[in-house]
Design an enzyme around this catalytic site. Structure first.
Site, PDB file in Angstrom:
ATOM      1  N   PRO A 177      -6.081  -7.525  -2.785  1.00 29.30           N
ATOM      2  CA  PRO A 177      -6.314  -6.360  -2.045  1.00 29.30           C
ATOM      3  C   PRO A 177      -6.765  -5.284  -3.144  1.00 29.30           C
ATOM      4  CG  PRO A 177      -4.088  -7.045  -2.579  1.00 29.30           C
ATOM      5  CD  PRO A 177      -4.865  -8.041  -3.244  1.00 29.30           C
ATOM      6  N   GLU A 178      -7.982  -4.818  -2.500  1.00 34.52           N
ATOM      7  CA  GLU A 178      -8.695  -3.743  -3.075  1.00 34.52           C
ATOM      8  C   GLU A 178      -8.584  -2.543  -2.192  1.00 34.52           C
ATOM      9  OE1 GLU A 178     -12.035  -4.597  -5.543  1.00 34.52           O
ATOM     10  OE2 GLU A 178     -11.510  -6.500  -5.854  1.00 34.52           O
TER      11      GLU A 178
END
Length: 292
Positions: free
Chosen positions: A2-3
């Site tokens: 998750p960015e």
DNA sequence: CCGACCGCCTGCCTGC
DNA sequence: TGCAGGCAGGCGGTCG
């Protein structure tokens, strides 16, 4: 996974199930996430309404009717899944409240009828309840740099944040105080897109006395373009990461350099081969020919 | 102050 | 087939 683009995709996926809805029941199946959830965590959520679901960098922020904000981070392996209907989901998830799979740590049962499950094998993810009027003082959020997709994030701001930085440009962009929300993948992609070497000293993106910030301009445009394209594609799916509805994000197919060691550079006319190096203990992928 | 490194925790892939 | 080792999208803490 998750960015920023993945967290934004998660936020959009959770919105219909949570915004304007009440927590009917909260199950904490395993409270020892990055930090232990307080004993009264479920109780503090129960009966409260989510008045808004926002995002700051890689943090999800759920505004509650109690005046608290639920601050959530996905860490390396966290994901949310929304279950609207009874029955199987991807062959392994069930709406049935008694059935769960490994690493389903927290389950929100919402008044919409949906259940929202937080799954996180590595438990680097976190949840924290913070009073809204103390959010400005919250240590997790306090030092964060600008939102890369915000209007205020521009070449002058990035150049200033990198001023005097001896470290590599790669490391600087990963530093959440410089710009907030990029991770290893999108830094690699943005540097490729901006044709800048990850090894370049961070301070050198600014133009020296009088010169324009041409490199910083290019980099800011590249960061925005890569993030916007990734959000549009629903984020990227590596390993088994999926969106909240079980769908796959598609942006991994659009990676130009990340995890493409040995492949030809995709820049038209460039004869470079994508190279992998290690910087600060993490993989960097780049084209040694067209990234200067 | 800055920058490099460690540890947290699990799963998966590779090579022997 | 089994097993050890390396690697992974993040971040806070420590050390020099």
């Amino acid at each position: 996974m998750p960015e920023l683009p993945e967290v934004e995709t998660v936020r959009r996926g959770l919105e219909p199930a949570m915004e304007g809805e009440r927590f009917v029941k909260v199950d904490v199946r395993r409270g020892d996430l990055r930090w232990p959830l307080p004993k009264d965590f479920a109780q503090r959520l129960k009966g409260k309404t989510v008045t808004g679901l926002g995002r700051r960098a890689k943090y999800l922020l759920a505004d509650l009717s109690s005046g608290d904000v639920l601050v959530m981070h996905l860490g390396m392996s966290g994901s949310f899944h929304v279950f609207h209907e009874k029955g199987k989901h991807l062959g392994r998830y069930y709406h049935d409240r008694s059935k769960h799979v490994a690493h389903d740590h927290v389950v929100f049962h919402m008044s919409s009828g949906a259940s929202v499950t937080f799954n996180d094998p590595r438990r680097f993810g976190s949840m924290k309840l913070v009073a809204r009027d103390k959010l400005d003082a919250e240590p997790l959020l306090k030092g964060l740099g600008p939102e890369p997709l915000g209007n205020e994030f521009d070449a002058a701001m990035l150049a200033r944040a990198c001023h005097g930085k001896k470290t590599s440009l790669k490391a600087a962009l990963l530093d959440q105080r410089v710009v907030a929300g990029l991770g290893n993948i999108y830094v690699c992609e943005a540097l490729y897109c901006g044709r800048l070497s990850p090894k370049r000293q961070a301070s050198t993106i600014a133009g020296r006395n009088g010169e324009s910030n041409e490199r910083a301009e290019r980099l800011v445009e590249a960061i925005k373009a890569v993030l916007q394209a990734a959000i549009k594609a629903g984020g990227s799916s590596l390993r088994d990461h999926r969106q909240t509805d079980g769908d796959l994000g598609m942006f991994q197919h659009d990676f130009q350099v990340y995890d493409r060691e040995g492949e030809p550079c995709r820049t038209p006319g460039c004869k470079g081969i994508v190279k992998r190096i290690v910087q600060n203990g993490r993989s960097t992928f780049y084209c040694p020919i067209c990234q200067k």
